[in-house]
Motif scaffolding. Structure first.
Motif, PDB file in Angstrom:
ATOM      1  N   MET A   1       0.837  -1.179   0.000  1.00  0.00           N
ATOM      2  CA  MET A   1       0.000   0.000   0.000  1.00  0.00           C
ATOM      3  C   MET A   1       0.880   1.240   0.000  1.00  0.00           C
ATOM      4  O   MET A   1       1.931   1.269   0.619  1.00  0.00           O
ATOM      5  N   LEU A   2       0.448   2.249  -0.708  1.00  0.00           N
ATOM      6  CA  LEU A   2       1.241   3.459  -0.892  1.00  0.00           C
ATOM      7  C   LEU A   2       1.302   4.328   0.361  1.00  0.00           C
ATOM      8  O   LEU A   2       2.335   4.904   0.687  1.00  0.00           O
ATOM      9  N   THR A   3       0.185   4.440   1.073  1.00  0.00           N
ATOM     10  CA  THR A   3       0.137   5.269   2.275  1.00  0.00           C
ATOM     11  C   THR A   3      -0.136   4.402   3.503  1.00  0.00           C
ATOM     12  O   THR A   3      -0.625   3.285   3.394  1.00  0.00           O
ATOM     13  N   LEU A   4       0.194   4.948   4.652  1.00  0.00           N
ATOM     14  CA  LEU A   4      -0.088   4.250   5.899  1.00  0.00           C
ATOM     15  C   LEU A   4      -1.582   4.324   6.193  1.00  0.00           C
ATOM     16  O   LEU A   4      -2.236   5.319   5.891  1.00  0.00           O
ATOM     17  N   THR A   5      -2.093   3.288   6.791  1.00  0.00           N
ATOM     18  CA  THR A   5      -3.497   3.284   7.205  1.00  0.00           C
ATOM     19  C   THR A   5      -3.640   4.166   8.446  1.00  0.00           C
ATOM     20  O   THR A   5      -2.652   4.428   9.149  1.00  0.00           O
ATOM     21  N   PRO A   6      -4.859   4.611   8.749  1.00  0.00           N
ATOM     22  CA  PRO A   6      -5.054   5.398   9.976  1.00  0.00           C
ATOM     23  C   PRO A   6      -4.604   4.637  11.230  1.00  0.00           C
ATOM     24  O   PRO A   6      -4.070   5.244  12.168  1.00  0.00           O
ATOM     25  N   GLU A   7      -4.771   3.334  11.207  1.00  0.00           N
ATOM     26  CA  GLU A   7      -4.327   2.525  12.355  1.00  0.00           C
ATOM     27  C   GLU A   7      -2.803   2.542  12.482  1.00  0.00           C
ATOM     28  O   GLU A   7      -2.262   2.595  13.588  1.00  0.00           O
ATOM     29  N   GLU A   8      -2.112   2.483  11.348  1.00  0.00           N
ATOM     30  CA  GLU A   8      -0.644   2.513  11.382  1.00  0.00           C
ATOM     31  C   GLU A   8      -0.129   3.868  11.852  1.00  0.00           C
ATOM     32  O   GLU A   8       0.859   3.943  12.592  1.00  0.00           O
ATOM     33  N   VAL A   9      -0.788   4.946  11.420  1.00  0.00           N
ATOM     34  CA  VAL A   9      -0.389   6.282  11.885  1.00  0.00           C
ATOM     35  C   VAL A   9      -0.579   6.376  13.393  1.00  0.00           C
ATOM     36  O   VAL A   9       0.287   6.891  14.104  1.00  0.00           O
ATOM     37  N   ALA A  10      -1.707   5.855  13.877  1.00  0.00           N
ATOM     38  CA  ALA A  10      -1.960   5.868  15.322  1.00  0.00           C
ATOM     39  C   ALA A  10      -0.928   5.028  16.062  1.00  0.00           C
ATOM     40  O   ALA A  10      -0.477   5.396  17.159  1.00  0.00           O
ATOM     41  N   GLN A  11      -0.512   3.917  15.469  1.00  0.00           N
ATOM     42  CA  GLN A  11       0.474   3.052  16.114  1.00  0.00           C
ATOM     43  C   GLN A  11       1.844   3.729  16.169  1.00  0.00           C
ATOM     44  O   GLN A  11       2.532   3.667  17.196  1.00  0.00           O
ATOM     45  N   ILE A  12       2.239   4.373  15.090  1.00  0.00           N
ATOM     46  CA  ILE A  12       3.548   5.038  15.056  1.00  0.00           C
ATOM     47  C   ILE A  12       3.590   6.209  16.034  1.00  0.00           C
ATOM     48  O   ILE A  12       4.566   6.401  16.747  1.00  0.00           O
ATOM     49  N   THR A  13       2.518   6.994  16.044  1.00  0.00           N
ATOM     50  CA  THR A  13       2.501   8.202  16.877  1.00  0.00           C
ATOM     51  C   THR A  13       2.072   7.940  18.307  1.00  0.00           C
ATOM     52  O   THR A  13       2.331   8.752  19.187  1.00  0.00           O
ATOM     53  N   ILE A  30       8.984  12.856  10.093  1.00  0.00           N
ATOM     54  CA  ILE A  30       8.332  12.087   9.036  1.00  0.00           C
ATOM     55  C   ILE A  30       7.479  13.041   8.215  1.00  0.00           C
ATOM     56  O   ILE A  30       6.556  13.667   8.747  1.00  0.00           O
ATOM     57  N   PRO A  31       7.772  13.193   6.934  1.00  0.00           N
ATOM     58  CA  PRO A  31       6.980  14.110   6.109  1.00  0.00           C
ATOM     59  C   PRO A  31       5.554  13.593   5.914  1.00  0.00           C
ATOM     60  O   PRO A  31       5.330  12.391   5.791  1.00  0.00           O
ATOM     61  N   PHE A  32       4.601  14.519   5.900  1.00  0.00           N
ATOM     62  CA  PHE A  32       3.197  14.159   5.735  1.00  0.00           C
ATOM     63  C   PHE A  32       2.433  15.342   5.178  1.00  0.00           C
ATOM     64  O   PHE A  32       2.920  16.473   5.184  1.00  0.00           O
ATOM     65  N   LYS A  33       1.254  15.067   4.687  1.00  0.00           N
ATOM     66  CA  LYS A  33       0.318  16.092   4.236  1.00  0.00           C
ATOM     67  C   LYS A  33      -0.946  15.938   5.057  1.00  0.00           C
ATOM     68  O   LYS A  33      -1.218  14.879   5.615  1.00  0.00           O
ATOM     69  N   ILE A  34      -1.738  17.009   5.106  1.00  0.00           N
ATOM     70  CA  ILE A  34      -2.992  16.953   5.852  1.00  0.00           C
ATOM     71  C   ILE A  34      -4.149  16.929   4.863  1.00  0.00           C
ATOM     72  O   ILE A  34      -4.237  17.782   3.977  1.00  0.00           O
ATOM     73  N   ARG A  35      -5.002  15.945   5.019  1.00  0.00           N
ATOM     74  CA  ARG A  35      -6.203  15.821   4.181  1.00  0.00           C
ATOM     75  C   ARG A  35      -7.192  16.926   4.539  1.00  0.00           C
ATOM     76  O   ARG A  35      -7.092  17.538   5.607  1.00  0.00           O
ATOM     77  N   PRO A  36      -8.177  17.158   3.657  1.00  0.00           N
ATOM     78  CA  PRO A  36      -9.203  18.155   3.977  1.00  0.00           C
ATOM     79  C   PRO A  36      -9.953  17.871   5.282  1.00  0.00           C
ATOM     80  O   PRO A  36     -10.407  18.791   5.957  1.00  0.00           O
ATOM     81  N   ASP A  37     -10.046  16.595   5.659  1.00  0.00           N
ATOM     82  CA  ASP A  37     -10.733  16.268   6.915  1.00  0.00           C
ATOM     83  C   ASP A  37      -9.828  16.425   8.143  1.00  0.00           C
ATOM     84  O   ASP A  37     -10.247  16.203   9.271  1.00  0.00           O
ATOM     85  N   VAL A  42       0.522   9.865   5.269  1.00  0.00           N
ATOM     86  CA  VAL A  42       1.949   9.563   5.335  1.00  0.00           C
ATOM     87  C   VAL A  42       2.269   8.521   4.271  1.00  0.00           C
ATOM     88  O   VAL A  42       1.659   7.449   4.244  1.00  0.00           O
ATOM     89  N   LEU A  43       3.194   8.853   3.399  1.00  0.00           N
ATOM     90  CA  LEU A  43       3.649   7.867   2.415  1.00  0.00           C
ATOM     91  C   LEU A  43       4.515   6.835   3.128  1.00  0.00           C
ATOM     92  O   LEU A  43       5.378   7.180   3.943  1.00  0.00           O
ATOM     93  N   ARG A  44       4.285   5.589   2.821  1.00  0.00           N
ATOM     94  CA  ARG A  44       5.028   4.501   3.457  1.00  0.00           C
ATOM     95  C   ARG A  44       6.536   4.648   3.210  1.00  0.00           C
ATOM     96  O   ARG A  44       7.349   4.507   4.119  1.00  0.00           O
ATOM     97  N   ALA A  45       6.899   4.977   1.982  1.00  0.00           N
ATOM     98  CA  ALA A  45       8.324   5.114   1.650  1.00  0.00           C
ATOM     99  C   ALA A  45       8.965   6.267   2.416  1.00  0.00           C
ATOM    100  O   ALA A  45      10.117   6.167   2.854  1.00  0.00           O
ATOM    101  N   ALA A  46       8.228   7.370   2.601  1.00  0.00           N
ATOM    102  CA  ALA A  46       8.764   8.513   3.344  1.00  0.00           C
ATOM    103  C   ALA A  46       8.977   8.156   4.808  1.00  0.00           C
ATOM    104  O   ALA A  46       9.979   8.544   5.415  1.00  0.00           O
TER     105      ALA A  46
END
Length: 86
Positions: A1-13, A30-37, A42-46
């Motif tokens: 998968m190209l981006t981290l899932t919301p669960e993975e972001v929660a696990q990392i942070t 870790i570079p990231f962008k913010i969605r409209p919501d 977070v890109l997995r590779a980043a």
């Protein structure tokens, strides 16, 4: 998968709130962008690259031909010898 899932972001942070997740991602570098919501993307590779887990690609060196100066000198001397021998 190209981006981290919301669960993975929660696990990392180790955070559930989006704003807190963004703060931790910034602290981790870790570079990231913010969605409209408001959720971070977070890109997995980043993430892997910033945490040092990115696979290192070994570039194959292109072959190069090196002709030492001594070879050029030998070629010149051979030419002079051929002329002197005639």
């Amino acid at each position: 998968m190209l981006t981290l899932t919301p669960e993975e972001v929660a696990q990392i942070t180790d955070k559930v709130r989006r704003r807190a997740q963004c703060d931790v991602l910034r602290q981790l570098g870790i570079p990231f962008k913010i969605r409209p919501d408001g959720s971070p993307v977070v890109l997995r590779a980043a993430m892997e690259a910033s945490l040092g887990y990115a696979p290192t690609e070994k570039r194959q060196a292109s072959p190069s031909l090196r002709v030492p100066a001594s070879i050029k000198l030998l070629v010149r001397q051979k030419g002079k010898m051929d002329q002197a021998g005639r």
